[in-house]
Design an enzyme around this catalytic site. Structure first.
Site, PDB file in Angstrom:
ATOM      1  N   TYR A 103      -5.484  -1.750   8.249  1.00  0.00           N
ATOM      2  CA  TYR A 103      -6.888  -1.939   8.554  1.00  0.00           C
ATOM      3  C   TYR A 103      -7.009  -2.812   9.817  1.00  0.00           C
ATOM      4  CZ  TYR A 103     -11.684  -3.472   8.089  1.00  0.00           C
ATOM      5  OH  TYR A 103     -13.001  -3.744   8.329  1.00  0.00           O
ATOM      6  N   ASP A 142      -2.321  -4.581  -0.213  1.00  0.00           N
ATOM      7  CA  ASP A 142      -3.726  -4.212  -0.069  1.00  0.00           C
ATOM      8  C   ASP A 142      -3.884  -2.861  -0.771  1.00  0.00           C
ATOM      9  OD1 ASP A 142      -6.202  -3.202   0.764  1.00  0.00           O
ATOM     10  OD2 ASP A 142      -6.094  -4.206   2.713  1.00  0.00           O
TER      11      ASP A 142
END
Ligand SMILES: *Cc1c(COP(=O)(O)O)cnc(C)c1O
Length: 381
Positions: A104, A176
């Site tokens: 990300y 994540d």
């Protein structure tokens, strides 16, 4: 909720104890900052101030811990707030973190532009290759950070193998789990130390809330994170916590449909003459397919692809889609399309995390699969 219940039951019941005052079956939104004490220090329900704890947030935190098979869940104002809390809990100046070569964009920015100013060192490795991660370790490596599947190239990292690398180095393995959600993948059971979520995405599931979470099965780390959550203050507000708690109840049925629709989309794109490459871990020729099949229940709702015709062609396809809405974010019931190079990953330009400029990322929603295929076909025509 006991460990004997299955995920779907836990998602609906954990933390959702009927309200003791009224019997309300859904936890109320305790929109309150402070609590009356019966004499100094006489707390009725353990609550004194809503930064420290709030009953609606507590309900969500209990639910999140149960969903990930952890012992402690903490809810934050955003995914990045959760990441910031985790980094400042784990790291001191001079410490080092291995970060993935696909992640990300905001996570990369947090390392490259923010925590680096406080003397935290980082290096990039291909986390789909445990040997590459081992080679990136330094004496002061305190954490290995992984996204699997990764954003936006849907790379797969072997959580079991990386947990072993981390243990050998005395570092924490952080996963994540935003793209998979705990319904599809449970990193703590595979050896991870901490799970990170942007609950903005699949957990909330309706593109109506921004939130984040940390979950761990380690009581000591859980206490340290809770201390920092209170000390730093980037908590989830009660209404946002309530929205995520509500979204999570349908996570299992939503994820099943996301995966089903995404598989159909990936298979159609793979055969399309204007598509040069498709990234979806459910496709048998994806390099991480076997590991994904081992550690995930199904392959999720995110699909990326490259088009023939370069950046301009990719931008045009994004503009022509109608059922797929052009926008950032992901994980909601509605399908989204975006150009990572110009949008979500613009901050990674010029870095090892830069993405191809002819790449398109889809968050495949839970609309009719037929309508989604027709829409992409007209956008590509
Ligand atoms: C969106 C996202 C984040 C950041 O979360 P916010 O809620 O936007 O702060 C972190 N990781 C991944 C994989 C994401 O998709």
């Amino acid at each position: 909720m006991s460990d004997q219940h299955s995920f779907e039951t836990i998602a609906i019941h954990a933390g959702n104890t009927p309200d003791s005052l009224t019997g309300a079956v859904v936890p109320p939104i305790y929109q309150v900052s402070t609590y009356k004490q019966d004499g100094v220090g006489g707390l009725r329900g353990g609550y004194e101030y809503s930064r420290s704890a709030n009953p609606t947030r507590s309900a969500l935190e209990e639910n999140l811990a149960a969903l990930e098979g952890g012992r402690r869940g903490l809810a934050f104002a955003s995914g990045l707030a959760a990441e910031d809390c985790l980094l400042r809990t784990l790291l001191a100046p001079g410490d080092h973190v291995v970060i993935p070569n696909d992640a990300y964009g905001g996570t990369f920015r947090l390392f490259a532009k923010v925590v680096s100013r406080w003397g935290v060192e980082w290096s990039v490795a291909d986390t789909s290759d445990p040997a590459a991660v081992r080679a990136a370790l330094r004496p002061r490596t305190k954490a290995i950070w992984v996204e699997t599947p990764s954003n936006p190239l849907l790379g797969i990292s072997d959580i079991v193998a990386l947990a072993e690398v981390a243990r050998g180095a005395g570092a924490k393995l952080v996963v994540d789990n935003t793209f998979a959600s705990p319904y599809l993948q449970q990193p703590l059971a595979l050896g991870a130390d901490v799970v990170v979520h942007s609950t903005t995405k699949y957990m909330g599931g309706h593109s109506d809330v921004v939130g984040g979470a940390l979950i761990t099965a380690d009581d000591t780390l859980g206490d340290e994170l809770a201390y920092h959550q209170n000390a730093m203050g980037a908590i989830s507000g009660p209404f946002d916590a309530w929205l995520v708690l509500r979204g999570v109840k349908t996570l299992a049925v939503r994820m099943d449909r996301h995966s089903e629709n995404a598989t159909r989309v990936a298979e159609m794109l793979e055969r399309h003459p204007k598509v040069s490459k498709v990234y979806y871990p459910g496709l048998p020729d994806h390099p991480g397919h076997e590991i994904a099949a081992k550690q995930m229940k199904s392959f999720g709702g995110m699909v990326s692809f490259q088009v023939t015709g370069g950046e301009q062609a990719a931008i045009e396809v994004c503009g022509k889609a109608k059922v797929f809405t052009l926008g950032e974010s992901l994980g909601g019931v509605e399908s989204l399309i975006e150009h990572p190079g110009r949008m979500t990953h613009a901050s990674a330009a010029g870095s090892p995390l830069e993405v191809p400029d002819d790449l398109i990322r889809l968050s495949v929603g839970i609309e009719s699969g037929d309508d989604l295929l027709t829409d992409l076909q007209q956008a590509l025509a």
